[in-house]
Design an enzyme around this catalytic site. Sequence first.
Site, mmCIF file in Angstrom:
data_model
loop_
_atom_site.group_PDB
_atom_site.id
_atom_site.type_symbol
_atom_site.label_atom_id
_atom_site.label_comp_id
_atom_site.label_asym_id
_atom_site.label_seq_id
_atom_site.Cartn_x
_atom_site.Cartn_y
_atom_site.Cartn_z
ATOM 1 N N GLU A 62 0.815 -1.218 0.000
ATOM 2 C CA GLU A 62 0.000 0.000 0.000
ATOM 3 C C GLU A 62 0.851 1.271 0.000
ATOM 4 O O GLU A 62 0.505 2.261 -0.662
ATOM 5 C CB GLU A 62 -0.949 -0.004 1.203
ATOM 6 C CG GLU A 62 -2.136 -0.943 1.069
ATOM 7 C CD GLU A 62 -1.759 -2.402 1.253
ATOM 8 O OE1 GLU A 62 -0.642 -2.681 1.726
ATOM 9 O OE2 GLU A 62 -2.595 -3.272 0.942
ATOM 10 N N PHE A 85 -9.066 -3.400 1.655
ATOM 11 C CA PHE A 85 -9.914 -3.334 2.835
ATOM 12 C C PHE A 85 -9.442 -2.166 3.697
ATOM 13 O O PHE A 85 -8.253 -1.805 3.703
ATOM 14 C CB PHE A 85 -9.850 -4.629 3.658
ATOM 15 C CG PHE A 85 -10.582 -5.779 3.028
ATOM 16 C CD1 PHE A 85 -11.941 -5.969 3.256
ATOM 17 C CD2 PHE A 85 -9.920 -6.667 2.199
ATOM 18 C CE1 PHE A 85 -12.615 -7.036 2.678
ATOM 19 C CE2 PHE A 85 -10.586 -7.731 1.610
ATOM 20 C CZ PHE A 85 -11.943 -7.921 1.852
ATOM 21 N N PHE A 88 -6.232 -2.135 5.747
ATOM 22 C CA PHE A 88 -4.958 -2.255 5.035
ATOM 23 C C PHE A 88 -4.374 -0.897 4.643
ATOM 24 O O PHE A 88 -3.310 -0.839 4.020
ATOM 25 C CB PHE A 88 -5.121 -3.096 3.765
ATOM 26 C CG PHE A 88 -5.538 -4.516 4.005
ATOM 27 C CD1 PHE A 88 -5.575 -5.066 5.279
ATOM 28 C CD2 PHE A 88 -5.897 -5.324 2.939
ATOM 29 C CE1 PHE A 88 -5.960 -6.371 5.495
ATOM 30 C CE2 PHE A 88 -6.289 -6.649 3.146
ATOM 31 C CZ PHE A 88 -6.322 -7.172 4.417
ATOM 32 N N TYR A 90 -3.270 1.421 6.586
ATOM 33 C CA TYR A 90 -2.289 1.998 7.525
ATOM 34 C C TYR A 90 -0.845 1.997 7.032
ATOM 35 O O TYR A 90 -0.106 2.933 7.343
ATOM 36 C CB TYR A 90 -2.411 1.306 8.885
ATOM 37 C CG TYR A 90 -3.816 1.383 9.449
ATOM 38 C CD1 TYR A 90 -4.451 2.614 9.610
ATOM 39 C CD2 TYR A 90 -4.526 0.238 9.775
ATOM 40 C CE1 TYR A 90 -5.752 2.694 10.089
ATOM 41 C CE2 TYR A 90 -5.824 0.313 10.252
ATOM 42 C CZ TYR A 90 -6.428 1.542 10.401
ATOM 43 O OH TYR A 90 -7.714 1.617 10.860
ATOM 44 N N HIS A 131 -10.571 -5.948 8.203
ATOM 45 C CA HIS A 131 -11.441 -6.053 7.031
ATOM 46 C C HIS A 131 -12.795 -5.387 7.296
ATOM 47 O O HIS A 131 -13.682 -5.467 6.446
ATOM 48 C CB HIS A 131 -11.690 -7.524 6.680
ATOM 49 C CG HIS A 131 -10.477 -8.287 6.278
ATOM 50 N ND1 HIS A 131 -9.512 -8.648 7.169
ATOM 51 C CD2 HIS A 131 -10.062 -8.739 5.072
ATOM 52 C CE1 HIS A 131 -8.559 -9.314 6.538
ATOM 53 N NE2 HIS A 131 -8.858 -9.371 5.271
#
Length: 325
Positions: A62, A85, A88, A90, A131
């Site tokens: 990410e 999601f 994810f 962060y 999630h």
Amino acid sequence: MAATTLTLAKGITSGLRAAMERDPKVVLMGEDIGKLGGVFRVTEGLQKDFGEDRVIDTPLAEAGILGTAIGMALRGYRPVVEIQFDGFVYPAFDHIVSQVAKLRARSLGYVSMPLVIRIPFGGGIGAVEHHSESNEAYFAHTAGLRVVACSNPHDAHWMIQQAIASDDPVVFYEPKRRYWDKGEVGDGPDGALGTARVLREGTDVSLFAYGPMVKTCLQAAEAAQEEGRSLEVVDLRSLSPLDGEAVLASVRKTGRAVVVHEASTFLGLGAEISAMVTEEAFHHLEAPVLRVGGYNVPYPPSRVEEEFLPDLDRVLDAVDRSLAY
């Protein structure tokens, strides 16, 4: 487009398609968004039609996705990145709050950041923590970001196009438990990006919600009507900036307010709205502003998530407490 019926997910798909057809600088990036069409199939078919250079499957990284998107935005592209999601996002948090949000102000307006970050958020699908989170307050707290949430197919279709057209970075929240809800998509947006919308007029209590809780509030208003109570439902749509005038206008009309969201009430959007109403419409209030939200605990296992998430009964209980005050 002529009015048609779509799911919320396909409303976003058709909005992405329209934006890509309109502007060749619109590029999609994310994990499994190409051949697979994304975990929720929101980008299904777009790589086939627009090619691998515009619908890009990325590594599971990410921070790398956001870093690349920042560079592309600086070079004149309009990247739209998908975070698979909510939990994810962060690893990319530093890029978003330290770079994406600040580049325009840091450059005294010379540099724009036309970047959209799509995040499926909230629970209700039987998934575990990471999630099913509602982390919108982190980003709404960060100046320089626009933060919005759609709640129905019509807004999904038009708001994603408005977000892509924005020269400011937009965090675009999609309520994953509503992806499969169907609704009519009309031929134009209902107001500019950044505005709220009254979905149901009422006179007794104002319900303020966004994303997945809008449907719950509409169901609560329907149930309350059977008991002779008139609830007004306001879809906030934009979390930053908040459409304060729409909120205050509704409270001045009903005198009572309940804010509903899935996120924890502790330092959540409801706390900000409550403070704003108390400061600016105190003399119109007949009762304290109440909040209904998730509990201040990590997202629970799926077998008890319905106990965690606000539901019809909890919303109606808050309405009862407001009217009894």
